[in-house]
Design a protein around this motif. Structure first.
Motif, short mmCIF file in Angstrom:
data_model
loop_
_atom_site.label_atom_id
_atom_site.label_comp_id
_atom_site.label_asym_id
_atom_site.label_seq_id
_atom_site.Cartn_x
_atom_site.Cartn_y
_atom_site.Cartn_z
N ALA A 1 0.83 -1.21 0.00
CA ALA A 1 0.00 0.00 0.00
C ALA A 1 0.86 1.26 0.00
N ALA A 2 2.00 1.21 0.69
CA ALA A 2 2.88 2.38 0.77
C ALA A 2 3.69 2.58 -0.52
N LEU A 3 3.91 1.52 -1.30
CA LEU A 3 4.72 1.60 -2.51
C LEU A 3 3.91 1.86 -3.77
N ARG A 4 2.71 1.33 -3.83
CA ARG A 4 1.93 1.37 -5.07
C ARG A 4 1.64 2.81 -5.50
N GLY A 5 1.97 3.09 -6.78
CA GLY A 5 1.69 4.41 -7.34
C GLY A 5 2.62 5.51 -6.87
N ARG A 6 3.72 5.15 -6.22
CA ARG A 6 4.63 6.14 -5.66
C ARG A 6 5.97 6.18 -6.40
N SER A 7 6.62 7.32 -6.32
CA SER A 7 8.03 7.42 -6.69
C SER A 7 8.84 6.99 -5.50
N ILE A 8 9.84 6.12 -5.72
CA ILE A 8 10.62 5.60 -4.61
C ILE A 8 12.09 5.94 -4.81
N ARG A 9 12.80 5.96 -3.69
CA ARG A 9 14.24 6.23 -3.72
C ARG A 9 14.96 5.15 -2.92
N LEU A 10 16.00 4.57 -3.51
CA LEU A 10 16.86 3.60 -2.84
C LEU A 10 18.20 4.27 -2.61
N SER A 11 18.71 4.23 -1.38
CA SER A 11 19.97 4.90 -1.07
C SER A 11 20.71 4.13 0.01
N ASP A 12 22.02 4.34 0.08
CA ASP A 12 22.81 3.76 1.16
C ASP A 12 24.11 4.53 1.31
N ALA A 13 24.89 4.15 2.32
CA ALA A 13 26.11 4.88 2.66
C ALA A 13 27.22 4.66 1.63
N ARG A 14 27.12 3.63 0.80
CA ARG A 14 28.18 3.36 -0.18
C ARG A 14 28.04 4.18 -1.45
N GLY A 15 26.93 4.91 -1.57
CA GLY A 15 26.78 5.78 -2.73
C GLY A 15 25.59 5.50 -3.61
N THR A 16 24.80 4.48 -3.27
CA THR A 16 23.58 4.23 -4.05
C THR A 16 22.60 5.38 -3.88
N ASP A 17 22.08 5.86 -4.97
CA ASP A 17 21.01 6.88 -4.97
C ASP A 17 20.20 6.66 -6.24
N LEU A 18 19.20 5.80 -6.12
CA LEU A 18 18.44 5.34 -7.28
C LEU A 18 16.99 5.73 -7.12
N ARG A 19 16.39 6.25 -8.19
CA ARG A 19 15.01 6.68 -8.15
C ARG A 19 14.21 5.95 -9.23
N LEU A 20 13.04 5.47 -8.83
CA LEU A 20 12.16 4.73 -9.74
C LEU A 20 10.72 5.07 -9.40
N ARG A 21 9.81 4.67 -10.28
CA ARG A 21 8.39 4.84 -10.01
C ARG A 21 7.71 3.47 -10.01
N VAL A 22 6.77 3.29 -9.07
CA VAL A 22 5.98 2.07 -8.99
C VAL A 22 4.61 2.39 -9.59
N PRO A 23 4.22 1.76 -10.67
CA PRO A 23 2.93 2.08 -11.31
C PRO A 23 1.74 1.77 -10.39
N ASP A 24 0.62 2.39 -10.69
CA ASP A 24 -0.61 2.13 -9.92
C ASP A 24 -1.03 0.67 -10.04
N ASP A 25 -0.76 0.06 -11.21
CA ASP A 25 -1.17 -1.33 -11.44
C ASP A 25 0.02 -2.28 -11.35
#
Length: 408
Positions: free
Chosen positions: A209-233
């Motif tokens: 419920a928290a992910l669906r239809g949202r833009s998400i960001r994955l990050s960590d201390a090693r330098g990951t900074d990734l952005r994606l979108r989760v579709p409504d369906d």
């Protein structure tokens, strides 16, 4: 120790599980495999409660009288699990229950090394066994010491209407010390028989419920900074221990007819064209065909959904070879997996992640092929590249995972 399927089933008697007794520890001797060119050391396996594991598996499947079942197992690796599950399915009315064997590790390694012919083996195996799978309602993939690198079992399940359960346990078995084998076996047994499955399902629903239809960001201390979108369906797969007929019938992909044990993986396919940013991970990279893979730190740079640059800190040429061997859509994100099971520990003394990182708060980014989950990415290998982040943060307007721990 020579254990046939007949002797395994005979040990149960007419009382089903009541007569189940197994010596502890069970010693699996592998000397017979030396004839195929590889002699492996004996491995002592700690005793487990196969009856409780089998009961949980049979409860998940909810078999009906007359359903046909297939299982594939390793006769030298916890065969008591296979025997207890066979007996449980028969007690529930499934009939027949047919057991197949994985190829022994010597054959698997021989195929990989080129000393055992492997050309066409996947296609020929699928064609040979497909009529059997087409009649099956249930398929179980039980623990193995090693398995071939192809996708024969996945494609056989895809070609059928069966619902399945897929174990991993410790694989490969060789290379793990006795203490680590005992630690992992206890962890996996506990995660199968003691997980609060209704609570696990509710937790996965909350994250969906928290992910669906949202833009998400994955990050960590090693330098990951990734952005994606989760579709409504967006497609989500709840690995919550329920592989009932109703659950399988509602599936959107072959993955939805396959429940992994121990459970805990929440899978979803984002809008792969939306990926932007950087992914930094440490992953094994083979330097040569004859040498074992070595850990290397990999950086992937994404623009408009594809990797536009990649770099390995130690051996960039070796990583480039591996990357090119996957081929196809390896430059696209195929699937995101968030681990949700609190009974699967974070890391082991060796630094390895237990059970592919399905412990609560672990994150896996799969690159490339995602056919099994119903996605459009394809690679010639038919397999994805798994990249793990064990202390990552996942945000979707709010933090859902913070530094490798799920935020309640």
């Amino acid at each position: 120790m020579n254990l046939s399927r007949r002797s395994l089933l005979a040990s149960f008697g007419v009382a089903g599980f009541a007569g189940l007794r197994w010596p502890a520890p069970l010693r699996a001797t592998l000397a017979a495999e030396g004839s195929a060119g590889v002699t492996l050391p004996a491995v002592t396996l700690p005793a487990i409660d196969a009856e409780r594991i089998a009961r949980r598996v049979v409860e998940s499947l909810q078999p009906s009288p007359g359903e046909r079942a297939l299982l594939v197992c390793d006769p030298l690796y916890y065969p008591e699990i296979a025997g207890a599950i066979q007996a449980g399915l028969r007690a529930a009315g499934a009939n027949p229950v047919i057991a197949l064997n994985f190829d022994p590790p010597a054959i698997v390694r021989g195929e990989a090394a080129g000393t055992v012919p492997a050309e066409g083996i996947e296609e020929r195996t699928v064609a040979f066994l497909r009529p059997l799978f087409e009649q099956a309602a249930i398929f179980l993939w039980l623990p193995a010491r090693e398995i071939s690198g192809d996708t024969r079992w996945e494609h056989l399940l895809a070609a059928s209407r069966a619902r399945g359960i897929h174990f991993h346990w410790i694989m490969p078995l060789e290379g793990h010390g006795a203490e680590e084998v005992a630690t992992l076996s206890r962890m996996y047994e506990r995660a199968i028989v003691e997980t609060d499955y209704p609570a696990l399902s509710r937790e996965q629903d909350r994250l969906i419920a928290a992910l669906r239809g949202r833009s998400i960001r994955l990050s960590d201390a090693r330098g990951t900074d990734l952005r994606l979108r989760v579709p409504d369906d967006a497609w989500f797969h709840k690995n919550d221990g329920d592989m009932s007929p109703a659950r399988a019938a509602a599936g959107r992909s072959v993955r939805d007819r396959e429940m992994e044990f121990p459970s805990g993986a929440l899978r979803f396919i984002p809008d792969v064209s939306s990926t932007e940013g950087r992914l930094v991970v440490t992953t094994p990279v083979p330097r040569t065909a004859a040498s074992p893979p070595e850990a290397d730190t990999i950086t992937l740079e994404f623009q408009r959904g594809r990797v536009v640059r990649h770099h390995a800190a130690k051996d960039d040429a070796a990583f480039a070879r591996m990357w090119n061997e996957f081929g196809g859509d390896i430059d696209k994100v195929g699937e995101i997996v968030i681990g949700t099971n609190p009974l699967l520990a974070g890391t082991l003394p060796s630094g390895a992640l237990p059970y592919y990182g399905y412990g609560a708060g672990h994150l896996r980014v799969s690159m490339g092929d995602n056919w099994e989950s119903g996605g459009a990415n394809r690679s010639p290998s038919g397999r994805p590249l798994w990249l793990f982040l064990d202390k990552a943060t996942v945000s979707a307007g709010q933090a859902l995972v913070k530094d490798g721990r799920i935020v309640k």
